[in-house]
Write a protein that holds these residues in place. Sequence first.
Motif, PDB file in Angstrom:
ATOM      1  N   GLY A  98     -12.757  68.244 -34.579  1.00 32.40           N
ATOM      2  CA  GLY A  98     -13.456  68.701 -35.362  1.00 32.40           C
ATOM      3  C   GLY A  98     -13.224  67.948 -36.860  1.00 32.40           C
ATOM      4  O   GLY A  98     -14.158  67.990 -37.733  1.00 32.40           O
ATOM      5  N   ILE A  99     -12.164  67.443 -36.978  1.00 31.06           N
ATOM      6  CA  ILE A  99     -11.937  66.646 -38.489  1.00 31.06           C
ATOM      7  C   ILE A  99     -11.977  65.092 -38.408  1.00 31.06           C
ATOM      8  O   ILE A  99     -11.644  64.292 -39.372  1.00 31.06           O
ATOM      9  CB  ILE A  99     -10.544  67.051 -39.113  1.00 31.06           C
ATOM     10  N   VAL A 100     -12.604  64.522 -37.140  1.00 30.87           N
ATOM     11  CA  VAL A 100     -12.521  63.163 -37.210  1.00 30.87           C
ATOM     12  C   VAL A 100     -13.778  62.501 -36.836  1.00 30.87           C
ATOM     13  O   VAL A 100     -14.105  61.375 -36.205  1.00 30.87           O
ATOM     14  CB  VAL A 100     -11.564  62.809 -35.920  1.00 30.87           C
ATOM     15  N   GLY A 101     -14.776  63.252 -37.300  1.00 21.98           N
ATOM     16  CA  GLY A 101     -16.118  62.630 -37.284  1.00 21.98           C
ATOM     17  C   GLY A 101     -16.443  61.350 -38.118  1.00 21.98           C
ATOM     18  O   GLY A 101     -17.364  60.813 -37.907  1.00 21.98           O
ATOM     19  N   ASN A 102     -15.476  61.021 -38.900  1.00 22.36           N
ATOM     20  CA  ASN A 102     -15.713  59.773 -39.478  1.00 22.36           C
ATOM     21  C   ASN A 102     -15.351  58.641 -38.628  1.00 22.36           C
ATOM     22  O   ASN A 102     -15.242  57.302 -39.209  1.00 22.36           O
ATOM     23  CB  ASN A 102     -14.839  59.684 -40.848  1.00 22.36           C
ATOM     24  N   ARG A 103     -14.820  58.587 -37.515  1.00 20.39           N
ATOM     25  CA  ARG A 103     -14.228  57.678 -36.678  1.00 20.39           C
ATOM     26  C   ARG A 103     -15.499  56.696 -36.299  1.00 20.39           C
ATOM     27  O   ARG A 103     -16.191  57.574 -35.695  1.00 20.39           O
ATOM     28  CB  ARG A 103     -13.136  57.953 -35.622  1.00 20.39           C
ATOM     29  N   GLY A 104     -15.383  55.298 -36.352  1.00 26.05           N
ATOM     30  CA  GLY A 104     -16.539  54.615 -36.145  1.00 26.05           C
ATOM     31  C   GLY A 104     -16.426  53.901 -34.800  1.00 26.05           C
ATOM     32  O   GLY A 104     -17.468  53.398 -34.190  1.00 26.05           O
ATOM     33  N   THR A 132     -19.995  61.497 -29.292  1.00 28.61           N
ATOM     34  CA  THR A 132     -19.516  60.325 -29.725  1.00 28.61           C
ATOM     35  C   THR A 132     -18.175  60.385 -29.752  1.00 28.61           C
ATOM     36  O   THR A 132     -17.469  59.503 -29.249  1.00 28.61           O
ATOM     37  CB  THR A 132     -20.305  60.286 -31.195  1.00 28.61           C
ATOM     38  N   GLN A 133     -17.258  61.415 -30.607  1.00 29.97           N
ATOM     39  CA  GLN A 133     -15.921  61.223 -30.584  1.00 29.97           C
ATOM     40  C   GLN A 133     -15.260  61.371 -29.281  1.00 29.97           C
ATOM     41  O   GLN A 133     -14.227  60.629 -29.001  1.00 29.97           O
ATOM     42  CB  GLN A 133     -15.405  62.305 -31.748  1.00 29.97           C
ATOM     43  N   LEU A 134     -15.591  62.081 -28.577  1.00 31.70           N
ATOM     44  CA  LEU A 134     -14.960  62.225 -26.979  1.00 31.70           C
ATOM     45  C   LEU A 134     -15.079  61.066 -26.338  1.00 31.70           C
ATOM     46  O   LEU A 134     -14.309  60.492 -25.661  1.00 31.70           O
ATOM     47  CB  LEU A 134     -15.904  63.497 -26.190  1.00 31.70           C
ATOM     48  N   GLY A 135     -16.082  60.360 -26.400  1.00 32.20           N
ATOM     49  CA  GLY A 135     -16.463  59.127 -25.713  1.00 32.20           C
ATOM     50  C   GLY A 135     -15.479  58.141 -26.140  1.00 32.20           C
ATOM     51  O   GLY A 135     -14.761  57.353 -25.632  1.00 32.20           O
ATOM     52  N   PHE A 136     -15.096  58.106 -27.920  1.00 32.07           N
ATOM     53  CA  PHE A 136     -14.225  57.284 -28.068  1.00 32.07           C
ATOM     54  C   PHE A 136     -13.054  57.568 -27.535  1.00 32.07           C
ATOM     55  O   PHE A 136     -12.162  56.590 -27.362  1.00 32.07           O
ATOM     56  CB  PHE A 136     -14.419  57.091 -29.853  1.00 32.07           C
TER      57      PHE A 136
END
Length: 596
Positions: free
Chosen positions: A55-61, A93-97
Amino acid sequence: MAGHTLSSLLLGIIAICLWAGHMPGAQAVPVPVTNSLDPRQSATDKLVFAHFMIGIVGNRGSSADYDYDMQKAKAIGIDAFALNIGVDGYTDTQLGFAYESAARNGMKVFISFDFNWWHPSTQATDVGRKIAQYASLPAQLKIDGKVFASSFIGDGLDVAQMKAAAGVDVFRAPNFNPSQTPNNGVVDSAFNWMAWPNNGANKAPQPGHSFSVADGDNAYKAWLGSKPYMAPISPWFSTHFGPEVSYSKNWVFPGDLLWYSRWNEILTLGPRYVEIISWNDYGESHYIGPLDSKHTDDGNSKWVNDMPHEGWMELAKPFIAAYKAGASKPDAYISQDQIIYWYRPTLKSLNCDATDTTMQDANNSSGNYFKGRPNGYETMEDAVFVVSLLKTAGQIKVTSGGNSAVTYRAPAGAYAQKIPMGVGKQRFELVRNGQSVLSGTSPRDISNTCPCGIYNFNAFVGQLPFKPFGSLDSQGLASLTVGLHVSTCQPTPTLIGTAPPPNDPQPTYPPAMWEPPSIPRTISTQPITTAPPPSTPTSCNRDTVADEESPNLTGLCNFLCFKGWCPPGPCKCNSFGTPGWSDSNEAPGLPGSRSR
């Protein structure tokens, strides 16, 4: 040449004793611990997980933004991240990363559904579908071919409906409460979240209402019967959100030496799974991951800036290895001398009411908001906590601010002490044979002013030898000034995390010397000092075996100390003066020698 002759003689004696098995207490060779999960994903393996907040890493690209976390976690023996998810738009998106990075770095991951956001009564099908979405990815943790899934709370979930929607075998290890889900048939394992001493109602212990983490272990193990238990472990808990956010909460659980004592409990308990709470939950101050792990700021930077916890990773590493090997203590897995220390930035008596962010009314629908000092603060000690990880015994000297220095004997292995806090600089030193072998001053002082005007009950964690630590970036500091009542605090790191403090150089070690083996012993916790008075000669010329050491070491101690070098740990000096013999004379009491 005399020095070389003595060294060769000593090494020969020790080698003979060790290889012949005559050295009491000699430790077995450590069993290597594999970092690869692929050959050993069975229901009988011991695995270590760490709770990771998506929940706090939505800024990862990209998946590359997870590599740093994966590599650091793997290096200390963590097998998988429990990916805590809510219902944010960026979750998939973040789970995929995360899954992609885990596969690239030899790690495993699994989904932990946060039922603060998911609804157990209406979303069982959605939970099952989410499990199915990631079930076939290479990094998915599986136990005996079953897809591993967990949760934060979630009692009342229709497990049959979830399984049907998943369409795959699921290894269910949720954070269900035994009192709310009496039927253990709906789980394959269970995770106990309560990793801190508490009052039974999610707050710090109170008189007449005090429960240990072990009490929770017992409740879960009784409920699970023969099914595997996922035990919690956490170093700290402190949260201090005020009315500047909608999720206001302000309380602590007593941390103090919990990280050390709980790892020792884990070694005794030997659960099938262990989950660390947490890797990156900065808002509740129980993160062990680095500050520069990429994340957004939910308001926690007010008490997280300049407060690294990476030393807790170093402390965990030998304990994790010991846990996986089934050892009862971490001594055999300590590879170098280290001192890990931590403390709060101020004494709990410091009054910050005039400027603290929680002195105003706020939403308290959760019942977790309290004004001023965090609820439960009285249960925390005003102390500097020190854990030594030593190859051999030594003397540790701690100077906390203006307090008198405290010196105590630390045995080989892992050992903990607590020292009264004093305002000012914090200095630590390891001494052997009268020589300083490891020393340093902490980058952060204990202060008599309120940091950023608030009550900060987070911990600063340091370590010796010094290691660089991460700092919050601009995104991790974005909300630091929001709600503050002082203008002196800026959203920027102020500690130097890439070099030792000024005038405190990297520690150096003396030339290699014989290090006595670790001997099992009962340790006194009383601070002691064995240094001779300043007015007396400092060469040891008579000694005996140290208190509570094996008497079989008598000859070896006599041999070494009569020469003038009395190794701390197994030996102690009884007399100081001129060394009793030279290389041209016979050594008294040499093990195995004849009297002449």
